[in-house]
Scaffold this motif. Structure first.
Motif, PDB file in Angstrom:
ATOM      1  N   LEU A 168      29.354  46.955  34.115  1.00 54.04           N
ATOM      2  CA  LEU A 168      29.524  46.664  32.687  1.00 54.04           C
ATOM      3  C   LEU A 168      30.654  45.663  32.488  1.00 54.04           C
ATOM      4  N   ALA A 169      31.734  45.892  33.204  1.00 54.53           N
ATOM      5  CA  ALA A 169      32.882  44.994  33.088  1.00 54.53           C
ATOM      6  C   ALA A 169      32.514  43.591  33.559  1.00 54.53           C
ATOM      7  N   MET A 170      31.796  43.530  34.660  1.00 54.62           N
ATOM      8  CA  MET A 170      31.416  42.230  35.215  1.00 54.62           C
ATOM      9  C   MET A 170      30.463  41.499  34.270  1.00 54.62           C
ATOM     10  N   ASP A 171      29.521  42.221  33.694  1.00 50.01           N
ATOM     11  CA  ASP A 171      28.612  41.601  32.719  1.00 50.01           C
ATOM     12  C   ASP A 171      29.397  41.013  31.552  1.00 50.01           C
ATOM     13  N   HIS A 172      30.330  41.806  31.087  1.00 48.27           N
ATOM     14  CA  HIS A 172      31.150  41.387  29.961  1.00 48.27           C
ATOM     15  C   HIS A 172      31.883  40.080  30.292  1.00 48.27           C
ATOM     16  N   LEU A 173      32.501  40.026  31.430  1.00 50.93           N
ATOM     17  CA  LEU A 173      33.237  38.817  31.824  1.00 50.93           C
ATOM     18  C   LEU A 173      32.281  37.640  32.022  1.00 50.93           C
ATOM     19  N   VAL A 204      28.552  40.954  41.795  1.00 48.96           N
ATOM     20  CA  VAL A 204      28.706  39.584  42.281  1.00 48.96           C
ATOM     21  C   VAL A 204      27.355  39.047  42.750  1.00 48.96           C
ATOM     22  N   GLU A 205      26.646  39.882  43.452  1.00 49.23           N
ATOM     23  CA  GLU A 205      25.349  39.435  43.960  1.00 49.23           C
ATOM     24  C   GLU A 205      24.347  39.254  42.822  1.00 49.23           C
ATOM     25  N   ARG A 206      24.290  40.251  41.978  1.00 51.79           N
ATOM     26  CA  ARG A 206      23.327  40.239  40.889  1.00 51.79           C
ATOM     27  C   ARG A 206      23.546  39.050  39.958  1.00 51.79           C
ATOM     28  N   LEU A 207      24.811  38.733  39.698  1.00 53.62           N
ATOM     29  CA  LEU A 207      25.110  37.670  38.746  1.00 53.62           C
ATOM     30  C   LEU A 207      25.248  36.308  39.420  1.00 53.62           C
ATOM     31  N   GLY A 208      25.121  36.317  40.729  1.00 49.78           N
ATOM     32  CA  GLY A 208      25.239  35.049  41.444  1.00 49.78           C
ATOM     33  C   GLY A 208      26.635  34.453  41.384  1.00 49.78           C
ATOM     34  N   LEU A 209      27.628  35.297  41.412  1.00 49.47           N
ATOM     35  CA  LEU A 209      29.006  34.823  41.344  1.00 49.47           C
ATOM     36  C   LEU A 209      29.515  34.509  42.747  1.00 49.47           C
ATOM     37  N   PRO A 210      30.563  33.719  42.826  1.00 50.44           N
ATOM     38  CA  PRO A 210      31.116  33.416  44.152  1.00 50.44           C
ATOM     39  C   PRO A 210      31.563  34.694  44.863  1.00 50.44           C
ATOM     40  N   ASP A 211      31.134  34.808  46.101  1.00 50.58           N
ATOM     41  CA  ASP A 211      31.439  36.003  46.886  1.00 50.58           C
ATOM     42  C   ASP A 211      32.436  35.623  47.973  1.00 50.58           C
ATOM     43  N   GLU A 212      33.705  35.700  47.619  1.00 48.87           N
ATOM     44  CA  GLU A 212      34.737  35.240  48.547  1.00 48.87           C
ATOM     45  C   GLU A 212      35.752  36.343  48.807  1.00 48.87           C
ATOM     46  N   ASP A 213      36.123  36.464  50.053  1.00 49.77           N
ATOM     47  CA  ASP A 213      37.170  37.430  50.400  1.00 49.77           C
ATOM     48  C   ASP A 213      38.439  37.160  49.601  1.00 49.77           C
ATOM     49  N   GLY A 214      38.685  35.882  49.380  1.00 50.35           N
ATOM     50  CA  GLY A 214      39.907  35.498  48.691  1.00 50.35           C
ATOM     51  C   GLY A 214      40.007  36.019  47.270  1.00 50.35           C
ATOM     52  N   LEU A 215      38.903  36.449  46.724  1.00 53.57           N
ATOM     53  CA  LEU A 215      38.924  36.970  45.347  1.00 53.57           C
ATOM     54  C   LEU A 215      39.130  38.481  45.300  1.00 53.57           C
ATOM     55  N   ARG A 216      39.180  39.098  46.447  1.00 53.68           N
ATOM     56  CA  ARG A 216      39.307  40.565  46.480  1.00 53.68           C
ATOM     57  C   ARG A 216      40.618  40.995  47.111  1.00 53.68           C
ATOM     58  N   ARG A 217      41.202  42.025  46.562  1.00 54.35           N
ATOM     59  CA  ARG A 217      42.402  42.599  47.162  1.00 54.35           C
ATOM     60  C   ARG A 217      42.265  44.119  47.192  1.00 54.35           C
ATOM     61  N   LEU A 218      42.609  44.670  48.326  1.00 56.76           N
ATOM     62  CA  LEU A 218      42.689  46.123  48.421  1.00 56.76           C
ATOM     63  C   LEU A 218      44.156  46.516  48.341  1.00 56.76           C
ATOM     64  N   THR A 219      44.461  47.582  47.651  1.00 59.44           N
ATOM     65  CA  THR A 219      45.843  48.064  47.611  1.00 59.44           C
ATOM     66  C   THR A 219      45.882  49.453  48.239  1.00 59.44           C
ATOM     67  N   THR A 220      47.083  49.938  48.393  1.00 60.27           N
ATOM     68  CA  THR A 220      47.231  51.257  49.012  1.00 60.27           C
ATOM     69  C   THR A 220      47.424  52.353  47.979  1.00 60.27           C
ATOM     70  N   GLU A 221      47.392  51.973  46.721  1.00 60.68           N
ATOM     71  CA  GLU A 221      47.671  52.935  45.653  1.00 60.68           C
ATOM     72  C   GLU A 221      47.149  52.422  44.324  1.00 60.68           C
ATOM     73  N   PHE A 222      46.677  53.305  43.487  1.00 62.12           N
ATOM     74  CA  PHE A 222      46.252  52.899  42.144  1.00 62.12           C
ATOM     75  C   PHE A 222      47.458  52.871  41.220  1.00 62.12           C
ATOM     76  N   SER A 223      48.389  51.967  41.450  1.00 60.72           N
ATOM     77  CA  SER A 223      49.640  51.999  40.685  1.00 60.72           C
ATOM     78  C   SER A 223      49.936  50.662  40.019  1.00 60.72           C
ATOM     79  N   TYR A 224      50.847  50.694  39.041  1.00 60.72           N
ATOM     80  CA  TYR A 224      51.318  49.471  38.415  1.00 60.72           C
ATOM     81  C   TYR A 224      51.801  48.476  39.477  1.00 60.72           C
ATOM     82  N   ALA A 225      52.664  48.970  40.350  1.00 60.83           N
ATOM     83  CA  ALA A 225      53.331  48.089  41.302  1.00 60.83           C
ATOM     84  C   ALA A 225      52.335  47.410  42.237  1.00 60.83           C
ATOM     85  N   LYS A 226      51.356  48.174  42.711  1.00 57.04           N
ATOM     86  CA  LYS A 226      50.394  47.585  43.637  1.00 57.04           C
ATOM     87  C   LYS A 226      49.488  46.603  42.915  1.00 57.04           C
TER      88      LYS A 226
END
Lengths: 359, 359
Positions: A168-173, A204-226
DNA sequence: CTGAAAGCGCTTACAG
DNA sequence: CTGAAAGCGCTTACAG
């Protein structure tokens, strides 16, 4: 701090402990007995020993609610939702925070909770592994899980579809014309971390958006700081016109980093969070977020538990809560100027200079 | 969900319940006995009944932490601080939220907590009346209060000086050249509400600032929404160049209202909160706040409780936590342009028009 | 090392 | 209406 017992009260009132117990539990008794017992009980500051009572009546009249992270408003909403329902049903509520960091914590908290101090358990675990499932399946008290379970697990639960929520969020954007949508996730191996990454990938696949590692980040915590750190890193190393964070705390952290970098939200970067916490209304700008109905899930979990308590052999039930996008200013469309955004570039420079001077 | 007892395990292992108890509590036993008992216990999914255990050993190995409002990050920090210390000491922690709205809630929560389910109690009450003091004084378990108590009350407690805290904030704003400092307080009759208003009044007098009813607002809750509403009202009905809110949630709500009105922080209005919650770092702009050491107060309370548990007749102790101002961008001095601020007036108009189109 | 027994503080049929 | 007694599931001296 002196503990008196039923026997003390009985002695003081010149009646049997049985009579005292009856009076204090509101069962029939002569007026004389009742008044005397109450008076003595009060003057002695008598308070029943709940452990003894529970041992006898085989109920604690308490429900345990176990969450991972007390600092996360989404969990707090769940707890409050559950509390409202359970309190109305006459239960006291005990909260435990298991602390996502330590499996140890989870073990002991569950142990504590599962027997003797509660008649039922509502748990919303960040990580759902097979060991935990087994523990819960064999718990000596009814359990309701908030979150996904392996197909066919015989535990009542309430789930949401955060894969869909992310979509839903991705569609919106996407509808707003954003194409380079960055994603900040929490840790993999957690329920939300895994599901939300799946959602991002599928969108990303469904909407045909760029699929790049550089656009993704994994964090170690669901926190403000991360969230802030991940966004800062994205800003330096990547180009993006929108950012989706896997929860509101990370989104707000990210907006902070974006503002520090002198980029404007939503003009330059549109930002979306997940959970629709109350603070989304008050952040600057107010944060578009995907509601997963946290409070309602808490309520539903409580109702499932009450049902199970009333009918221990009722069929296992799974309730779904639908995600819902709540649009706010952080994705306001009106000012998007596309990739070539000289206005925000100018803003950017000014703001950067200003920050530098201050910190 | 089938409950097995010590006797079941004893039967299965062909030993006495005493032996089972010993094995499960790690007391000496022959290897054969130990292994057999453990095996049977495991296969039966045995979990000890903690109510029975507590009844016998006269300890629950649990501590209750009772706060008013789970949605308030300051309380959450306290709980986390207390939890860290208590967990290290081998206690399990049970949180209860009493809900500031209902005195009813407080009564039942306290009742539940005070006997049988906990060995000790840490409580941070929003309202401290004489009835509560009496209840706590006569509690059957050790109690530590976070917050003020009537002089001479025989209860360990940890206090902060929020009057002083407010004065630090006022000094800070005064030094920045702000003179018309508005104040949004929480409800009177609450501990923080009363103390912070006293602080504001004393600072206004000491600094010779305008003392006008129009600069003060009382709210019914320490919440984002009430802070926003009070600020919106101030903006319409009053002139001010700085705003102090009695906690961070209200301050962030107020910043939201200020932004909506098209006024810039800190240029037009400097804003200060109280509690120094983590979110102050991530609000936009980052919020100057008075730290009252919430987390540390939680830790200290836990230590006081452990001390009392170890030495029931130790002298009553009161620990003070000093407030501390943490300056951030919401009171950055550099851009203050005084009362005649044509720049922010222009911003104001533009922003207002924009908002109108969006909502 | 192990078992029989007492007892923690309650509640609740059971008689009277 | 009231009391004597059993028993909830544990732990822990006390003997052996």
């Amino acid at each position: 701090m002196v503990r008196s017992t039923l026997a003390d009260v009985a002695r003081g009132a010149g009646v049997s402990v049985a009579s005292v117990s009856r009076v204090l539990n509101g069962l029939p008794a002569s007026i004389a007995t009742r008044d005397r017992v109450r008076e003595v009980a009060h003057s002695l500051g008598y308070a029943p020993d709940l452990a003894a009572r529970s041992l006898k009546i085989r109920r604690t009249e308490q429900i345990s609610v176990v969450i991972d992270d007390l600092a996360n408003p989404a969990y707090v909403s769940m707890m409050q939702g559950a509390e409202a329902v359970l309190r109305d049903a006459g239960y006291r509520i005990q909260f435990s925070s298991i602390g996502s960091d330590s499996d140890l914590g989870l073990g002991t908290a569950l142990h504590a909770v599962s027997r003797g101090y509660a008649d039922g358990l509502i748990i919303c675990p960040l990580r759902m592994n097979s060991e935990l499932v087994e523990t819960l399946r064999h718990a000596p008290i009814p359990v309701v899980v908030i979150g996904g379970l392996p197909r066919g697990t015989a535990i009542d639960n309430v789930v949401t579809d955060s894969r869909l929520g992310v979509n839903l969020a991705m569609d919106h954007l996407h509808q707003l014309g954003r194409r380079r949508i960055a994603f900040i996730d929490g840790p993999l191996g957690t329920n939300p971390g895994d599901r939300r990454l799946e959602g991002y990938r599928s969108a990303v696949e469904r909407l045909g958006l760029p699929d790049e590692d550089g656009l993704r980040r994994l964090t170690t915590e669901f926190s403000y700081a991360k969230g802030a750190a991940a966004a800062a890193d994205l800003i330096v190393n990547s180009q993006f016109d929108a950012l989706l964070a896997a929860n509101d705390m990370m989104a707000i952290g990210a907006m902070h980093a974006i503002a520090r970098a002198g980029l404007r939200v939503p003009h330059r970067v549109a930002v979306v969070g997940i959970d629709d916490s109350e603070m989304c209304l008050y952040s600057s700008p107010p944060l578009t977020s995907v509601s997963l109905g946290s409070r309602h899930r808490g309520k539903i979990a409580a109702r499932l538990l009450l049902r199970r308590l009333a009918r221990p052999d009722a069929p296992i039930k799974r309730v779904r809560e639908a995600p819902r996008l709540v649009a706010r200013d952080s994705t306001s469309a009106r000012d998007f100027t596309g990739a070539d955004d000289s206005t925000s570039a100018r803003d950017s420079t000014g703001a950067r200079a200003k920050r530098r001077g201050q910190t």
